[in-house]
Design an enzyme around this catalytic site. Structure first.
Site, PDB file in Angstrom:
ATOM      1  N   LYS A 192      68.255  64.484  43.049  1.00  0.00           N
ATOM      2  CA  LYS A 192      67.236  65.498  42.812  1.00  0.00           C
ATOM      3  C   LYS A 192      67.452  66.677  43.747  1.00  0.00           C
ATOM      4  O   LYS A 192      67.302  66.558  44.960  1.00  0.00           O
ATOM      5  CB  LYS A 192      65.829  64.958  43.036  1.00  0.00           C
ATOM      6  CG  LYS A 192      64.793  65.955  42.520  1.00  0.00           C
ATOM      7  CD  LYS A 192      63.415  65.746  43.070  1.00  0.00           C
ATOM      8  CE  LYS A 192      63.224  66.362  44.427  1.00  0.00           C
ATOM      9  NZ  LYS A 192      63.320  67.852  44.429  1.00  0.00           N
ATOM     10  N   GLU A 266      68.523  62.376  56.973  1.00  0.00           N
ATOM     11  CA  GLU A 266      68.987  63.519  57.778  1.00  0.00           C
ATOM     12  C   GLU A 266      67.810  64.471  57.877  1.00  0.00           C
ATOM     13  O   GLU A 266      67.447  65.097  56.882  1.00  0.00           O
ATOM     14  CB  GLU A 266      70.155  64.236  57.084  1.00  0.00           C
ATOM     15  CG  GLU A 266      71.336  63.356  56.763  1.00  0.00           C
ATOM     16  CD  GLU A 266      72.271  63.178  57.939  1.00  0.00           C
ATOM     17  OE1 GLU A 266      72.042  63.806  58.990  1.00  0.00           O
ATOM     18  OE2 GLU A 266      73.218  62.389  57.810  1.00  0.00           O
ATOM     19  N   CYS A 300      69.283  72.742  59.704  1.00  0.00           N
ATOM     20  CA  CYS A 300      68.672  71.646  60.465  1.00  0.00           C
ATOM     21  C   CYS A 300      69.265  71.551  61.870  1.00  0.00           C
ATOM     22  O   CYS A 300      68.581  71.170  62.801  1.00  0.00           O
ATOM     23  CB  CYS A 300      68.820  70.330  59.716  1.00  0.00           C
ATOM     24  SG  CYS A 300      70.481  70.054  59.108  1.00  0.00           S
ATOM     25  N   GLU A 396      60.227  72.634  65.053  1.00  0.00           N
ATOM     26  CA  GLU A 396      61.240  73.327  64.274  1.00  0.00           C
ATOM     27  C   GLU A 396      60.583  74.547  63.613  1.00  0.00           C
ATOM     28  O   GLU A 396      59.500  74.443  63.047  1.00  0.00           O
ATOM     29  CB  GLU A 396      61.732  72.345  63.205  1.00  0.00           C
ATOM     30  CG  GLU A 396      62.985  72.767  62.519  1.00  0.00           C
ATOM     31  CD  GLU A 396      63.515  71.675  61.588  1.00  0.00           C
ATOM     32  OE1 GLU A 396      62.694  70.968  60.973  1.00  0.00           O
ATOM     33  OE2 GLU A 396      64.742  71.550  61.486  1.00  0.00           O
TER      34      GLU A 396
HETATM   35  P1  NAD Z   1      60.828  68.758  52.214  1.00  0.00           P
HETATM   36  O1  NAD Z   1      61.210  67.655  53.102  1.00  0.00           O
HETATM   37  O2  NAD Z   1      59.451  68.799  51.697  1.00  0.00           O
HETATM   38  O3  NAD Z   1      61.801  68.792  50.952  1.00  0.00           O
HETATM   39  C1  NAD Z   1      63.115  68.281  50.927  1.00  0.00           C
HETATM   40  C2  NAD Z   1      63.349  67.614  49.586  1.00  0.00           C
HETATM   41  O4  NAD Z   1      62.484  66.496  49.458  1.00  0.00           O
HETATM   42  C3  NAD Z   1      63.060  68.486  48.377  1.00  0.00           C
HETATM   43  O5  NAD Z   1      63.974  68.169  47.364  1.00  0.00           O
HETATM   44  C4  NAD Z   1      61.670  68.041  47.964  1.00  0.00           C
HETATM   45  O6  NAD Z   1      61.383  68.264  46.603  1.00  0.00           O
HETATM   46  C5  NAD Z   1      61.719  66.570  48.253  1.00  0.00           C
HETATM   47  N1  NAD Z   1      60.440  65.923  48.518  1.00  0.00           N
HETATM   48  C6  NAD Z   1      59.288  66.476  48.958  1.00  0.00           C
HETATM   49  N2  NAD Z   1      58.353  65.527  49.096  1.00  0.00           N
HETATM   50  C7  NAD Z   1      58.921  64.348  48.759  1.00  0.00           C
HETATM   51  C8  NAD Z   1      58.455  63.007  48.711  1.00  0.00           C
HETATM   52  N3  NAD Z   1      57.228  62.683  49.071  1.00  0.00           N
HETATM   53  N4  NAD Z   1      59.313  62.040  48.322  1.00  0.00           N
HETATM   54  C9  NAD Z   1      60.567  62.349  47.974  1.00  0.00           C
HETATM   55  N5  NAD Z   1      61.044  63.594  47.984  1.00  0.00           N
HETATM   56  C10 NAD Z   1      60.238  64.596  48.376  1.00  0.00           C
HETATM   57  O7  NAD Z   1      61.156  70.089  52.947  1.00  0.00           O
HETATM   58  P2  NAD Z   1      60.625  71.531  52.556  1.00  0.00           P
HETATM   59  O8  NAD Z   1      59.193  71.524  52.183  1.00  0.00           O
HETATM   60  O9  NAD Z   1      61.558  72.104  51.584  1.00  0.00           O
HETATM   61  O10 NAD Z   1      60.764  72.246  53.929  1.00  0.00           O
HETATM   62  C11 NAD Z   1      59.800  71.971  54.937  1.00  0.00           C
HETATM   63  C12 NAD Z   1      60.453  71.904  56.288  1.00  0.00           C
HETATM   64  O11 NAD Z   1      61.427  70.863  56.302  1.00  0.00           O
HETATM   65  C13 NAD Z   1      61.228  73.124  56.695  1.00  0.00           C
HETATM   66  O12 NAD Z   1      60.425  74.111  57.235  1.00  0.00           O
HETATM   67  C14 NAD Z   1      62.176  72.543  57.685  1.00  0.00           C
HETATM   68  O13 NAD Z   1      61.564  72.422  58.935  1.00  0.00           O
HETATM   69  C15 NAD Z   1      62.470  71.182  57.160  1.00  0.00           C
HETATM   70  N6  NAD Z   1      63.739  71.126  56.419  1.00  0.00           N
HETATM   71  C16 NAD Z   1      64.783  70.483  56.974  1.00  0.00           C
HETATM   72  C17 NAD Z   1      65.990  70.450  56.301  1.00  0.00           C
HETATM   73  C18 NAD Z   1      67.173  69.772  56.871  1.00  0.00           C
HETATM   74  O14 NAD Z   1      68.288  70.053  56.469  1.00  0.00           O
HETATM   75  N7  NAD Z   1      67.031  68.832  57.783  1.00  0.00           N
HETATM   76  C19 NAD Z   1      66.127  71.055  55.089  1.00  0.00           C
HETATM   77  C20 NAD Z   1      65.026  71.702  54.517  1.00  0.00           C
HETATM   78  C21 NAD Z   1      63.842  71.713  55.199  1.00  0.00           C
END
Ligand code: NAD
Ligand code: MN
Length: 783
Positions: A192, A266, A300, A396
């Site tokens: 996804k 990660e 990240c 972060e």
């Molecule tokens: P997120 O963790 O909400 O989203 C990452 C992925 O997980 C997306 O594909 C999302 O649709 C999916 N997701 C969301 N809720 C889920 C759930 N309950 N179960 C399974 N999948 C789920 O991150 P975000 O909202 O896009 O960003 C929020 C914060 O996360 C950012 O501000 C940043 O601090 C952090 N982030 C970290 C990374 C990284 O590479 N480590 C990447 C993006 C964001």
């Protein structure tokens, strides 16, 4: 009107936009509307529709389908059906497909790069020169692992169907990191993409068909968190791989607890960027640009905490500010743009809020006078006068915001660098190799870059310590995340314990064995003890009833024994040899004790004690031999992959084989430099409490091995919750509770089942692997 003289005066670049015609044409060809990619075909989906937007312009690019639970189920079914055939093809056949995918990524690289920039807002310079080439490299490298799979990973098999959820910051690269190793190992996948950035994943689906990948091997379901949840929680998923926020990672740890799903996470980071006074300051300034303004800081492992040595602080900050004045913020498609668009208005306002709060808390804000367009853009930002404990330095921000602090000594640099719940990466700048390589092992992070930053390669594993998650992507260690050992040998059927009276006169004296904490016999804090009985029902003695407080004391003792982790393997080996010899000398006593306690025939018990002695010799042998690796990524330099101890490992040993299993668990942990708090067999604890006498006579430093007897389940849960415990090994029936309890600080867990502790499969690499984590230290050569 500009003339040559004027241009020379300002040295301004003119706009150099990359054409997006091909990408727009590709979107048009699909009528700007996409379904789900399931079983090699496009399916409409049963959920709502949503838009994918270009954050730089706010314009809609395409309409996408939000996969419902029904759609996810169809994708998992397709992946399940395809998996046995895909595995059966063998590594060499799968390698051909992966090579084909790598070449197709290269063939369509311009289209991929422009599409990524349109959908994500990152500069074309980055997608063209970094993201897409790394994607191709990842598929090539893993084609190689597929080719070598059977010879390099003997005894392993694919996990099965992998459910993979990725973020928006490196959309296609994260897809490659997830899909390439999964396919190489013989798994099939349901992936996804993030809701903001699905388009390159959909283009990738097309090239899967172009490469004639068998149907169902790769399935792509678009959607947001609910879709991700449906993937993660689907009962027929065998392995979950997630990259994203720590918050969602924690929820996934809870959701998968007790399901037996293999998990890698990660997560976030707040990585230190350490500049020593003897660094090449100009190079370090360029490094800082790459550390925090690459991909708008939405990385990240971004070097978001600048730690600069006090003596050069003013000079460095001045140079940095001057450099910030030259950064170009704007059109991501323009080849001269350094900083593109932030992923979404929501993310942009979060960045602005966090900065505003930091300023309110006393930080000093610097933003250059460069033009920053209206809309989803945020200027490069530096915050000084920041306290290490403040939210700015701890949380972060995930934007182009650098927070600066200073240090005086290397020790202080290490302390500041480690003052974080995260541990993803670190960057160290010094022209003195001794200074840099002294600090690298002291920073708790999965990746350390010396005089460089944000380097990635498929040959070097990437992943975090602490709350940055667990597991590695890339390299040999990354392959293990998509493989499992063929089932360990099942326990032998043992004769029913004899219930005949067994006591000899000397045993008739009731003694209470104490706990063993910090190298000393310790009374249980609560003052209670529990009776230990022979199978005949006769009372054999008492052991301490360990409590929450005793676990706390034991963990504290283990933490204090930190120097064990930096003791040489050679020295650790000698102590383990000594333990083995001392146990050997007293083996008759142990045989008798275990025979009486368990009612097992003497012959079998004697073999168990003998096997225990051998196992100790084995881990003494391993102590200085479980080496890391040196990788040669495509740069002038090396990457040192070092096997580092986890730190403090909590262990709950099984009831069976009370001395052999107990030793089979603590010995590899201790051999690798960990300190342990171990809960021995609840039913038959006396072999472990007797064993403390062996430890006392073997020069084992205080606090390296701590033994707490009592109610195993409760003690294991307490260990799993404890923030001072870095990993938890649990052998028993209640792994779900341990995994759930570990979610709070995202502890590494190992849930083991019944196995034959006599067998060779109960020692060696599997155990050593669990006892260590890989730190990759990047060391470029030359100027
Ligand atoms: P997120 O963790 O909400 O989203 C990452 C992925 O997980 C997306 O594909 C999302 O649709 C999916 N997701 C969301 N809720 C889920 C759930 N309950 N179960 C399974 N999948 C789920 O991150 P975000 O909202 O896009 O960003 C929020 C914060 O996360 C950012 O501000 C940043 O601090 C952090 N982030 C970290 C990374 C990284 O590479 N480590 C990447 C993006 C964001
Ligand atoms: Mn988008």
């Amino acid at each position: 009107m500009s003339n040559v003289a004027q241009i020379l005066k300002t040295m301004e670049y003119g706009p150099a936009p990359e054409s997006d015609a091909a990408a727009q044409g590709w979107l048009d060809k699909h009528n700007r509307s996409f379904g789900l990619f399931i079983n090699g075909e496009w399916a409409p989906g049963h959920g709502k529709l949503f838009d994918s937007v270009n954050p730089a312009t706010g314009k809609k690019l395409a309409t996408l389908a939000e996969a419902s639970a029904t759609d996810v189920d169809a994708a998992v079914k397709a992946a399940r059906a395809a998996q046995p055939g895909w595995a059966k093809k063998g590594g060499a056949a799968r390698a051909r497909y992966l090579y084909a995918l790598a070449r197709l990524v290269q063939k369509h690289s311009r289209l991929f790069a422009v599409l990524e920039t349109l959908d994500n807002g990152k500069p074309i310079r980055e997608t063209r020169d970094i993201d897409i080439p790394l994607v191709a490299r990842h598929f090539y490298h893993h084609a190689g692992w597929a080719q070598l799979l059977e010879s390099e990973f003997p005894g392993h098999e694919p996990v099965g169907v992998a459910g993979q959820v990725i973020p928006w910051n490196f959309p296609l690269l994260m897809l490659a990191w997830k899909i390439a190793p999964a396919l190489a190992a013989g798994n099939t996948v349901v992936l996804k993409p993030a809701e903001d950035t699905s388009l390159t994943a959909l283009l990738f689906a097309e090239i899967c068909n172009e490469a004639k990948l068998p149907k169902g091997v790769v399935n792509i379901v678009t959607g947001a968190g609910e879709t991700g949840k449906a993937v993660v929680e689907h009962p027929d998923i065998d392995k979950v791989a997630f990259t994203g926020s720590t918050e969602v990672g924690r929820a996934i740890r809870l959701a998968t607890a007790g399901t037996g799903k293999k998990l890698t996470l990660e997560l976030g980071g707040k990585s230190p960027f350490v500049v020593f006074e003897d660094a090449d300051l100009d190079a370090a300034v360029e490094g800082a640009v790459d550390a925090i303004w690459f991909n708008q800081g939405q990385v990240c492992c971004a070097g978001s905490r600048l730690l600069v040595q006090e003596s050069v602080e003013t000079r460095f900050i001045e140079k940095l500010k001057a450099r910030m004045e030259t950064l170009r913020v704007g059109d991501p498609l323009d080849k001269v743009t350094d900083i593109g668009a932030i992923i979404s208005p929501r993310q942009r306002s979060q960045i602005a809020e966090k900065v505003a709060r930091g300023v309110k808390e006393g930080a000093v804000l610097f933003q250059p006078k460069v033009a920053c367009p209206e809309g989803c853009f945020y200027p490069p930002t530096l915050l000084t006068n920041v306290e290490s404990a403040s939210t700015l330095a701890q949380e972060e921000i995930f934007g182009p915001v650098l927070v600066a602090m200073s240090f005086r000594t290397p020790a202080e640099a290490a302390a500041l660098a480690n003052n974080s719940r995260y541990g993803l990466a670190a960057s160290i700048w010094s022209e003195d190799i001794n200074v840099a390589l002294d600090l690298a092992p002291r920073i708790k992070a999965g990746v350390v870059w010396v005089n460089c930053t944000n380097q990635f390669d498929a040959s070097a594993g990437f992943g975090g310590y602490r709350e940055s998650g667990f597991g590695r992507e890339g390299g040999r260690e990354g392959m293990f995340e998509y493989l499992k050992l063929k089932a360990a040998k099942a326990p032998p059927s043992t004769p029913a314990p004899s219930t005949a009276p067994v006591l000899s006169e000397s045993d008739a004296v009731d003694r209470t064995a104490k706990l063993f904490i910090g190298g000393k016999q310790a009374r249980p804090d609560g003052g209670y003890s529990r009776a230990v009985f022979a199978p005949s029902g006769e009372l054999l003695g008492h052991v301490g009833e360990g409590s929450r407080k005793d676990i706390r004391n034991a963990v504290e003792a283990a933490q204090k024994a930190e120097s064990w982790s930096s003791t040489s393997g050679h020295a650790r080996a000698q102590i383990l040899y000594y333990v083995a010899e001392n146990l050997s000398a007293r083996s008759a006593e142990f045989v008798e004790r275990i025979r009486v306690m368990t009612g097992t025939p003497k012959g079998i018990v004697a073999k168990g004690v003998e096997a225990t002695v051998r196992r100790l010799f084995t881990y003494a042998a391993w102590a200085d031999k479980y080496d890391g690796a040196v990788h040669s990524p495509p740069l002038r330099g090396v990457v040192l992959a070092m096997n580092e101890p986890m730190g403090v490992i909590g262990i709950a040993a099984p009831d069976e084989a009370p001395l052999l299993a107990f030793t089979s668990l603590w010995a590899p942990a201790v051999a690798m430099g960990n300190r342990v708090v171990i809960v021995p067999s609840e039913k038959h604890p006396l072999a472990a409490t007797d064993f403390t006498q062996v430890l006392e006579t073997s020069d084992m430093p205080a606090g390296v091995i701590n033994i707490v007897t009592g109610g195993r389940e409760e003690l294991a849960k307490t260990l799993a919750e404890h923030r001072g415990v870095d990993a938890m090994w649990y052998f028993g029936a209640n792994g779900a509770a341990v995994e759930a309890a570990s979610a709070d600080d995202l502890k590494r867990t190992w849930i083991g089942g019944p196995r034959d502790w006599f067998d060779a499969s109960a020692e060696g690499r599997e155990f050593l692997n669990r006892a260590t984590q890989v730190k990759n230290v990047w060391i470029p050569y030359g100027a």
